[in-house]
Design an enzyme around this catalytic site. Sequence first.
Site, PDB file in Angstrom:
ATOM      1  N   SER A 160      -5.596   2.724   4.628  1.00  0.00           N
ATOM      2  CA  SER A 160      -5.996   1.544   3.860  1.00  0.00           C
ATOM      3  C   SER A 160      -6.766   0.595   4.768  1.00  0.00           C
ATOM      4  O   SER A 160      -7.759   0.997   5.387  1.00  0.00           O
ATOM      5  CB  SER A 160      -4.766   0.867   3.240  1.00  0.00           C
ATOM      6  OG  SER A 160      -5.144  -0.191   2.384  1.00  0.00           O
ATOM      7  N   THR A 161      -6.325  -0.638   4.904  1.00  0.00           N
ATOM      8  CA  THR A 161      -7.034  -1.631   5.710  1.00  0.00           C
ATOM      9  C   THR A 161      -7.188  -1.146   7.151  1.00  0.00           C
ATOM     10  O   THR A 161      -6.214  -0.805   7.801  1.00  0.00           O
ATOM     11  CB  THR A 161      -6.272  -2.966   5.706  1.00  0.00           C
ATOM     12  OG1 THR A 161      -5.969  -3.333   4.359  1.00  0.00           O
ATOM     13  CG2 THR A 161      -7.099  -4.053   6.362  1.00  0.00           C
ATOM     14  N   HIS A 196      -7.962   3.581   0.627  1.00  0.00           N
ATOM     15  CA  HIS A 196      -8.134   2.418  -0.243  1.00  0.00           C
ATOM     16  C   HIS A 196      -9.429   1.709   0.144  1.00  0.00           C
ATOM     17  O   HIS A 196      -9.597   1.300   1.292  1.00  0.00           O
ATOM     18  CB  HIS A 196      -6.961   1.439  -0.080  1.00  0.00           C
ATOM     19  CG  HIS A 196      -5.632   2.040  -0.400  1.00  0.00           C
ATOM     20  ND1 HIS A 196      -4.451   1.513   0.093  1.00  0.00           N
ATOM     21  CD2 HIS A 196      -5.281   3.111  -1.141  1.00  0.00           C
ATOM     22  CE1 HIS A 196      -3.434   2.235  -0.354  1.00  0.00           C
ATOM     23  NE2 HIS A 196      -3.916   3.217  -1.092  1.00  0.00           N
ATOM     24  N   MET A 208      -2.314  -1.924   4.825  1.00  0.00           N
ATOM     25  CA  MET A 208      -1.398  -2.958   4.342  1.00  0.00           C
ATOM     26  C   MET A 208      -0.536  -2.405   3.213  1.00  0.00           C
ATOM     27  O   MET A 208      -1.007  -1.612   2.397  1.00  0.00           O
ATOM     28  CB  MET A 208      -2.216  -4.160   3.851  1.00  0.00           C
ATOM     29  CG  MET A 208      -1.404  -5.388   3.491  1.00  0.00           C
ATOM     30  SD  MET A 208      -2.495  -6.738   2.957  1.00  0.00           S
ATOM     31  CE  MET A 208      -3.493  -6.951   4.433  1.00  0.00           C
ATOM     32  N   ASP A 233       2.091   2.052   0.458  1.00  0.00           N
ATOM     33  CA  ASP A 233       1.644   3.253  -0.243  1.00  0.00           C
ATOM     34  C   ASP A 233       1.650   4.445   0.712  1.00  0.00           C
ATOM     35  O   ASP A 233       1.096   4.380   1.802  1.00  0.00           O
ATOM     36  CB  ASP A 233       0.237   3.036  -0.804  1.00  0.00           C
ATOM     37  CG  ASP A 233      -0.228   4.211  -1.664  1.00  0.00           C
ATOM     38  OD1 ASP A 233       0.638   4.925  -2.201  1.00  0.00           O
ATOM     39  OD2 ASP A 233      -1.456   4.396  -1.800  1.00  0.00           O
TER      40      ASP A 233
END
Length: 314
Positions: free
Chosen positions: A136-137, A162, A254, A257
Amino acid sequence: MESAYSGIKVLLANNLMTAYNQAESVQPTFAFVEDGFTKLPEFEMMMAMFSALDTRWVSVMDSHSAAPARKSNPLLDRGAGIFELSKSDHPVQFVQYFDMMVKAPRRNETTNRPASNGKTSATANSTDKVILIGSSTGGVEALRSLLVGFPADCPPTVIVQHTGKNFGAGLVTLLNRICAAKVVGAEDSIQLAPGTVHIAAGQTKHLGLTPRTPHRTRLKEGPAISGHTPSVDALFSSAVPFAKNVVATILTGMGQDGAKGLLELRKAGATTFAQDEQSSVVYGMPRVAWQNGAAQKQVSLARMAGTLLQACKA
């Protein structure tokens, strides 16, 4: 700028999508970026593009008293601006900054790009293992760093990242540009094969895998899982029926998930990892995966590619 340098061409963009497309098309030497743009999550894609192209850039502040949007910059070692300019600075100062950064030593390209641009799916890799990755991030740069360490005949690899819906295709193109393996956007009912990396990013459906061999990708509509579509948990959970042939990891990001699905995989016999705190931009998803026992080991980003490939040989 155009008056200071003969033959220079300056392009303007008032949104990140336009800027990204321009950068991909003309491969600029340098970029001045309004600091407000660096606050956007999608700017991670711009940084990855600048890094891949070795484009120097600097953020331009509203004023010298303003606080930078990014107090630390993950691309400082790749030619990003260390001293911010201000909109009130004289044009001469912009020219001087441009001069300084463009003349700075360039990095050694051989450490970041595959030996060949040929995209042939090799068949030398005989492993039955499949690599699954969730991020993600901070994941765009993490994936870039990880996948350049994969050979052209790497084990079949499936990724959920993401990212903004408008940048999914750009991420695939970017990674395919710099990786030896073939990087493609996730599509439905595609058979997994060595040398191919499937990425679901910015899509409106969840990505999973079919349980029977030969495994195929599966795109499925449904509500968000763990707050995301596509979801890392959805991908990991779909592979539980053949977990003994799975090597999976969670990278920087972050939230949580992927942690639940990774735990399911480990309990079913998969080999599981998580990126360590020191190398994570955001130690959220990997932290949860480590604390709930889903990850067998924490690994630095620099060692992740080698760790995953070695696990596939076990």
